[in-house]
Design a protein around this motif. Structure first.
Motif, PDB file in Angstrom:
ATOM      1  N   GLN A 759      -1.906   1.780  10.545  1.00  0.00           N
ATOM      2  CA  GLN A 759      -1.366   2.245   9.715  1.00  0.00           C
ATOM      3  C   GLN A 759      -1.653   0.526   8.670  1.00  0.00           C
ATOM      4  O   GLN A 759      -1.814   1.181   7.389  1.00  0.00           O
ATOM      5  N   ARG A 760      -2.724  -0.500   9.483  1.00  0.00           N
ATOM      6  CA  ARG A 760      -3.136  -1.399   8.027  1.00  0.00           C
ATOM      7  C   ARG A 760      -3.795  -1.031   7.059  1.00  0.00           C
ATOM      8  O   ARG A 760      -3.466  -1.408   5.202  1.00  0.00           O
ATOM      9  N   ASP A 761      -5.055  -1.065   7.673  1.00  0.00           N
ATOM     10  CA  ASP A 761      -5.965  -0.291   6.783  1.00  0.00           C
ATOM     11  C   ASP A 761      -5.969   0.879   5.743  1.00  0.00           C
ATOM     12  O   ASP A 761      -5.937   1.101   4.788  1.00  0.00           O
ATOM     13  N   GLY A 762      -4.922   1.841   6.252  1.00  0.00           N
ATOM     14  CA  GLY A 762      -4.753   2.984   4.698  1.00  0.00           C
ATOM     15  C   GLY A 762      -3.085   2.416   4.033  1.00  0.00           C
ATOM     16  O   GLY A 762      -3.581   2.810   2.495  1.00  0.00           O
ATOM     17  N   PHE A 763      -2.565   1.755   4.425  1.00  0.00           N
ATOM     18  CA  PHE A 763      -1.700   0.974   2.978  1.00  0.00           C
ATOM     19  C   PHE A 763      -2.401   0.130   1.689  1.00  0.00           C
ATOM     20  O   PHE A 763      -2.306   0.250   1.038  1.00  0.00           O
ATOM     21  N   SER A 764      -3.148  -0.205   3.152  1.00  0.00           N
ATOM     22  CA  SER A 764      -3.959  -1.327   1.701  1.00  0.00           C
ATOM     23  C   SER A 764      -4.892  -0.185   1.095  1.00  0.00           C
ATOM     24  O   SER A 764      -5.588  -1.259  -0.086  1.00  0.00           O
ATOM     25  N   HIS A 765      -6.055   0.308   1.603  1.00  0.00           N
ATOM     26  CA  HIS A 765      -6.685   1.442   0.775  1.00  0.00           C
ATOM     27  C   HIS A 765      -5.351   1.706  -0.297  1.00  0.00           C
ATOM     28  O   HIS A 765      -5.606   1.993  -1.373  1.00  0.00           O
ATOM     29  N   LEU A 766      -3.703   2.269   0.103  1.00  0.00           N
ATOM     30  CA  LEU A 766      -3.471   3.050  -0.773  1.00  0.00           C
ATOM     31  C   LEU A 766      -3.295   1.956  -2.087  1.00  0.00           C
ATOM     32  O   LEU A 766      -2.582   1.971  -3.522  1.00  0.00           O
ATOM     33  N   ILE A 767      -3.040   0.513  -1.407  1.00  0.00           N
ATOM     34  CA  ILE A 767      -2.488  -0.247  -2.608  1.00  0.00           C
ATOM     35  C   ILE A 767      -3.594  -1.045  -3.385  1.00  0.00           C
ATOM     36  O   ILE A 767      -2.990  -0.872  -4.724  1.00  0.00           O
ATOM     37  N   GLN A 768      -4.827  -1.023  -2.914  1.00  0.00           N
ATOM     38  CA  GLN A 768      -5.759  -0.790  -4.239  1.00  0.00           C
ATOM     39  C   GLN A 768      -6.510   0.142  -4.571  1.00  0.00           C
ATOM     40  O   GLN A 768      -6.552   0.049  -5.901  1.00  0.00           O
ATOM     41  N   SER A 769      -6.462   1.209  -4.372  1.00  0.00           N
ATOM     42  CA  SER A 769      -7.455   2.418  -5.134  1.00  0.00           C
ATOM     43  C   SER A 769      -6.052   3.667  -5.565  1.00  0.00           C
ATOM     44  O   SER A 769      -6.457   4.636  -6.065  1.00  0.00           O
ATOM     45  N   SER A 796       4.359  -3.265  13.489  1.00  0.00           N
ATOM     46  CA  SER A 796       5.442  -2.722  12.509  1.00  0.00           C
ATOM     47  C   SER A 796       5.813  -4.420  11.731  1.00  0.00           C
ATOM     48  O   SER A 796       5.648  -4.435  10.059  1.00  0.00           O
ATOM     49  N   TRP A 797       6.024  -5.184  12.242  1.00  0.00           N
ATOM     50  CA  TRP A 797       6.467  -6.618  11.145  1.00  0.00           C
ATOM     51  C   TRP A 797       4.770  -6.637  10.992  1.00  0.00           C
ATOM     52  O   TRP A 797       5.118  -7.615   9.668  1.00  0.00           O
ATOM     53  N   LYS A 798       4.181  -6.921  11.417  1.00  0.00           N
ATOM     54  CA  LYS A 798       2.287  -7.484  11.100  1.00  0.00           C
ATOM     55  C   LYS A 798       1.712  -6.547   9.888  1.00  0.00           C
ATOM     56  O   LYS A 798       1.584  -7.765   8.911  1.00  0.00           O
ATOM     57  N   ASN A 799       2.265  -5.276   9.723  1.00  0.00           N
ATOM     58  CA  ASN A 799       1.473  -4.610   9.143  1.00  0.00           C
ATOM     59  C   ASN A 799       2.039  -4.865   7.586  1.00  0.00           C
ATOM     60  O   ASN A 799       2.387  -4.804   6.571  1.00  0.00           O
ATOM     61  N   PHE A 800       3.716  -4.943   7.942  1.00  0.00           N
ATOM     62  CA  PHE A 800       4.943  -5.396   6.549  1.00  0.00           C
ATOM     63  C   PHE A 800       4.697  -6.643   5.942  1.00  0.00           C
ATOM     64  O   PHE A 800       4.294  -6.917   4.596  1.00  0.00           O
TER      65      PHE A 800
END
Length: 1111
Positions: A759-769, A796-800
């Motif tokens: 999840q963390r990498d997926g949200f990171s990619h979305l925020i960037q691209s 959950s809270w670390k990804n947040f």
């Protein structure tokens, strides 16, 4: 070793076999050309299917030569299979062949489809000629020439014919750019401009054809009641007679069409023969008039034209047996005998003159008819070249020929234009043509050129041969009720009368035949749900319901009762249709789409634009108010299809135009960042999905739509764990569910689901691209991770927190909605309440802007806005309030301002207690890698010992450092009680489930298990004792954490005190610690800060100004 290929001669297709029964073309094959143009109705986009592609294959056919491609045979057929399908392909037939599939003698319906055999002349040229030449030519063209004059009439004909010629060029390009199945012109426009334009223009074409049927029926009744059987009139008011007989005629024609269209199609040649014979009679009459003019005479009183039906001799008196007696004409103007007569003054002063109605080609009337003679309603038709004695205006107008309508140039344009419609008759029969891509352009342009020559020559010949007053006499009253154009005919005027009568009848039947099929094609496309019932048909293909609706609309035109009033209405609908045909060709040409390859090469986008401009000009020239009504009608249909119609992807030009416009706009947006005045939140909404891949928090979408109100960019995204190859179906299902949720919540935007390893990498990619070019998000909306303390995993809270850090690094705003499930839906209406803004630090003004945007939505419209700010000891709170009020005034924001003072109090014991609990919990969770059950059991023992140790410290001595408080007796009571309650609850639940009547759970231990369990507990106790000895005392606490906890506690007290009843609370969100070791403490701070509040929106600005006081 090379492969040897053997060339085998191929036999002819089975169609050439006389024993072939025609069943090779299945029903499914016939329907595929219509449906293959668009995608399926589902959200998934399958491969485009075509009736030309067959995936059936046999290993014996392909052999080993094509083994390299055998795995792809199901989706990519061999070329030989494709060519075989092309050879056997038969387009969907329309027109004659489709409607002549009657039942055989034994009642079995024929299913054999014959190959189309019609060529250019029979299939296109003659149908276009029949539809173009008709009622206006025989009933109104002479009146138009006499009223407008030869010059203006030539201008009218030239404009209208130019419009149709330019439209025919554009239509030819579209019609030759592939196969045109059922629907004809509607199919061309809809596939070129999309379902919205196609549906709107398709309905315009349908209504135009329907009102054309009304016009033809009214023309038929006019010929019948005025020129053939005038004694059949039941009322003195002609319009009432037209309505009565027109309705009867409509019923008869509808029954004929309902019973069998094949009879209409077979009689079409007869009707066309009548038209051609009538036109030949006109030209023959012109030639004959040059040598032997007609002996038809008209009677003039002074220069006024008299109605010839009331008298037989054009004289005031006549000599009978040497006695002067008054004539019938005398009795019309005088009362009494000759000696004591009281006559009309104008009749007394002016003489009677009888002149020929048709002076002939060399009669010299062409100069008199060169210019227009426009007039008002009920104006006497006069011959201006003749002199007359003036008299008092007490004439008996009933004896003169009067104009029945106010005439002007633009009115005549609207009345004449229907005479040039019908150019799409050839394209509507494309399925019946042997070579439609050659026949449609050639036949249509030849027909327009031929009819244009006929109209232009008739204008000149009518003006050169017929007397002007006869031309302006619409109903032939001056020539004893004879049709004006019939006075010129040779050998008999009845050729024109009978020919025009059957011509109008045939044209009316053709309109009632074609209009229902256009409506049926629109209904079967499914773009307008309310028309679905009209897509049904009888077993023989007749659209019954569409025919009934067509007859009802046609009756409306008949009840108008006047051909002159119906003609401008259908002119508007046809002009709107022609306008969009030209637009479709121009758009496709300018976009240069790869599929735009028409075989007709004599077109250009400038000609299409000229035709479009001419069509629009003619609409407003004919009748500006009718033009506005038709455009409003088309706009309403367009918006209806856009909002309620089925989504269709037909590869239309409007979509291509949108893509080009979007590309241009994106490039322009990327040139410079948006100005502060144009800044608005462009949201990236990060959603969580449940186990069924449904939206976990649909209120997130509601809140996004309320915040955006349909403006700006909204990208709704989610992340699935795994690999795309393994979870492709889940990703598509998730996207489908999100789109459905967006539709329910009325959230306008884009949806995207990505599959990532975590999840963390997926949200990171979305925020960037996420986004494209200048159309990128500048704000991220996420939900607060509820129950993060009780979660088994800390992801959950670390990804947040990582999301918070990445949005900060990307200079994007962050909106965190806490208790999102309590937020209002789009159907809620908050009757009262406040939106409270707690402005702690300045982050660019986003906190000020968000409540303003929310209050634009009807959910939050009635809520008041309050702004709170915090004053320290050194601040002047009164001056701060004044400054803030002035600042809001310049920002044009209506809000109540309140300054809250926070004194520098000592840090309370409660704060130290919360900090101590937080740090102990953090250390224990970091050093223990235990399961959830073991973690809670060991924390229970630790908290017990901690409580005893703290009591001992409190009783035995004072802390080494001076503090202004006494330590509480219980430090971990809250945590311990929480664990105890949870354990008790779990135990009770387990006991209830296993043995409701038992108070204890008996367990059986083996010897080995008992020894291993004791050893494990002994090791765990030693480890936990070491941890306990490391626990921080109050004096050794991290003072940074103490201060932050103090701020969170005090701010929470103030916020809860002031805003506990608010509908929404907006707070500045503090940034995460730079050291990742304090991430869990950061979550505790935020939890304490927002404790006791229902709806909270934590806001973290992007670092740039988003609101300004300047205009």
């Amino acid at each position: 070793m090379p492969t040897n290929f053997t060339v085998v001669p191929v036999e002819d297709t089975p169609i050439s076999n006389p024993d072939y029964d025609g069943d090779i073309v299945k029903e499914e094959d016939k329907e595929e050309p219509c449906t293959a143009a668009g995608p399926s109705s589902g959200d998934e986009t399958p491969r485009e299917t075509s009736s030309l592609i067959s995936t059936d294959h046999d290993d014996s056919i392909y052999g080993k030569n094509m083994a390299l491609y055998e795995d792809e045979m199901d989706s990519t057929p061999m070329v030989s299979s494709l060519l075989n399908k092309l050879a056997n392909y038969t387009n969907i037939t329309q027109g004659v062949i489709e409607h002549e599939e009657a039942e055989s003698i034994d009642g079995i319906q024929k299913v054999t489809v014959n190959a189309p055999q019609m060529g250019t002349f029979i299939g296109v040229f003659l149908p276009c000629m029949q539809n173009i030449l008709g009622v206006i030519l025989f009933l109104r063209l002479t009146w138009i020439v006499g009223t407008a004059g030869i010059v203006d009439s030539l201008a009218i004909v030239f404009m209208c014919c130019s419009c149709t010629m330019l439209t025919a060029i554009s239509m030819s390009a579209i019609a030759t750019n592939g196969v045109v199945p059922a629907g004809g012109s509607y199919y061309m426009i809809s596939r070129a401009l999309g379902p919205e334009f196609g549906g709107a223009v398709g309905l315009c074409f349908y209504l135009g054809t329907t009102f054309a049927g009304s016009m033809y029926i009214l023309g038929t009744m006019e010929i019948l009641l005025i020129y053939i059987m005038p004694e059949a009139a039941l009322s003195t008011e002609m319009q009432n007679n037209m309505r009565l007989y027109g309705t009867c005629c409509l019923v008869i024609m509808t029954l004929v069409v309902f019973v069998g269209v094949k009879y209409v199609n077979k009689l079409a040649l007869v009707f066309l023969s009548c038209v051609m014979l009538s036109i030949m009679a006109i030209y023959a009459g012109v030639i004959q008039s040059a040598f032997n003019p007609s002996n038809s005479q008209i009677c003039l009183l002074g220069n006024r034209t008299l109605q010839r039906s009331w008298f037989d001799k054009c004289a005031k008196t006549e000599l009978i047996n040497n006695v002067t007696t008054p004539t019938k004409l005398w009795k019309l103007f005088c009362e009494g005998g000759i000696e004591n007569a009281t006559c009309d003054e104008y009749f007394t002063y002016n003489n009677l003159t009888e002149i020929p109605a048709v002076p002939g080609l060399f009669g010299g009337v062409i100069s008199e008819n060169m210019w227009g003679h426009y007039g008002q309603y009920r104006t006497i038709i006069e011959k201006k070249e003749m002199s007359s004695e003036a008299a008092s205006d007490n004439a008996k107008y009933t004896n003169y020929v009067l104009s029945d309508i106010t005439t002007f140039f633009t009115l005549l344009v609207g009345i004449y234009f229907p005479s040039v419609t019908g150019i799409m008759a050839g394209s509507n029969r494309s399925g019946d043509l042997r070579d439609p891509q050659r026949s449609i352009p050639t036949g249509t342009i030849m027909a327009i050129a031929t009819t244009s020559f006929i109209y232009l020559s008739c204008v000149v010949l009518f003006g050169a041969c017929i007397e002007g007053v006869v031309l302006r006499d619409k109903y032939g009253e001056s020539v004893n009720g004879t049709l004006a154009v019939a006075t010129l005919a040779w050998p008999s005027s009845w050729m024109i009368v009978i020919g025009s009568f059957f011509s109008c009848c045939g044209a009316g039947l053709q309109s009632l035949t074609g209009a229902p099929r256009t409506l049926q094609a629109i209904a079967r496309d499914g773009i307008m749900p309310f028309l679905q019932v009209f897509g049904h048909s009888k077993s023989n293909g007749e659209p019954t319901w569409a025919l009934l609706l067509t007859a009802a609309i046609c009756e409306i035109g008949i009840l108008i009762g006047s051909l002159d009033h119906v003609a401008p209405i259908l002119s508007m609908f046809f002009l709107m249709c022609y306008l969009f045909v030209n637009l479709a060709c121009a758009v496709q040409t300018l976009l240069r789409t790869p599929n735009w390859r028409p075989r007709f090469k004599f077109y250009h986008w400038s000609l299409s634009f000229l035709g479009m401009s001419l069509s629009l000009s003619l609409m407003f020239v004919s009748s500006w108010y009718y033009a506005l009504v038709v455009m409003l009608f088309s706009g309403c249909i367009y918006k209806y299809i856009e909002y309620r119609g089925a989504e269709k992807e037909w590869g239309d030009g409007i979509r291509g135009l949108s893509l080009n416009a979007a590309q241009y706009a994106l490039i322009k947006l990327e040139e410079a960042p948006p100005h502060t005045k144009n800044w608005r939140p462009q949201l990236l909404v990060l959603l969580k999905l449940d186990s069924d891949l449904g939206v976990k928090h649909p209120r997130m979408l509601s809140f996004a739509s309320q915040l955006k109100a349909g403006k700006g960019l909204t990208i709704v995204c989610s992340v699935l764990d795994g690999t795309y190859m393994a979870r492709e179906a889940d990703a598509k299902l998730s996207e489908k569910n999100i789109k459905a949720a967006m539709a329910r919540e009325k959230t306008k935007g884009f949806c995207h689901v990505v599959v990532s390893s975590n999840q963390r990498d997926g949200f990171s990619h979305l925020i960037q691209s996420a986004g494209l070019g200048g159309m990128k998000h500048n704000s991220v909306l996420i939900a607060w991770p509820a129950n993060w303390r009780q979660a088994e995993s800390s992801l959950s809270w670390k990804n947040f927190i990582e999301t918070v850090r990445e949005t900060t690094s990307a200079h994007q705003a962050l909106l965190v909605a806490k208790n999102i499930d309590t937020f209002p839906t789009n159907q809620d209406r908050l009757a009262e309440g406040t939106i409270d803004v707690w402005w702690i630090v300045h982050d660019g003004g986003l906190l000020m802007l968000l409540p303003f945007l929310l209050r634009q939505h009807k959910v939050w419209r009635r809520c008041k806005m309050r702004i709170f700010t915090v004053a320290q000891m050194d601040d002047n709170s009164i001056q701060m309030k004044k400054d803030l009020q002035m600042f809001l005034y310049h920002l044009r924001l209506d809000a109540k301002v309140e300054v809250v003072e926070m004194n520098a109090r000592d840090i309370s014991a409660f704060t130290y207690e919360k900090t101590l609990v937080m740090e102990q919990r953090s250390q224990m969770l970091k050093q223990m890698q235990l399961s959830k059950t073991e973690r809670e059991r060991e924390i229970q023992s630790i908290t017990d010992e901690s409580r005893i140790s703290i009591r001992r410290t409190t009783c035995g001595g004072k802390p080494t450092k001076s503090h202004k408080f006494q330590a509480p007796a219980i430090i971990l009571d809250v945590e311990a009680q929480l664990i105890h309650d949870r354990n008790t609850k779990s135990h009770v639940t387990l006991t209830d489930k296993v043995t409701p009547t038992s108070d204890r759970v008996h367990m059986t231990w083996t010897k080995e298990k008992l020894i291993s369990e004791r050893n494990r507990q002994r090791e765990a106790q030693i480890t936990l004792r070491d941890i306990f000895n490391m626990k921080p005392e109050w004096e050794n606490l991290d003072q940074t954490n103490v201060r932050r906890m103090h701020t969170a506690v005090k701010l929470n007290e103030v916020v809860v005190n002031k805003s506990q009843g608010a509908q929404l609370v907006l707070l500045n969100m503090p940034g995460p610690p730079k050291n990742k070791g304090g991430d869990e403490n950061y979550m505790e701070f935020l939890e304490v800060l927002t404790e006791g509040l229902d709806r909270v929106l934590l806001v973290r600005g992007s670092g740039r100004e988003v609101i300004t006081i300047y205009s």
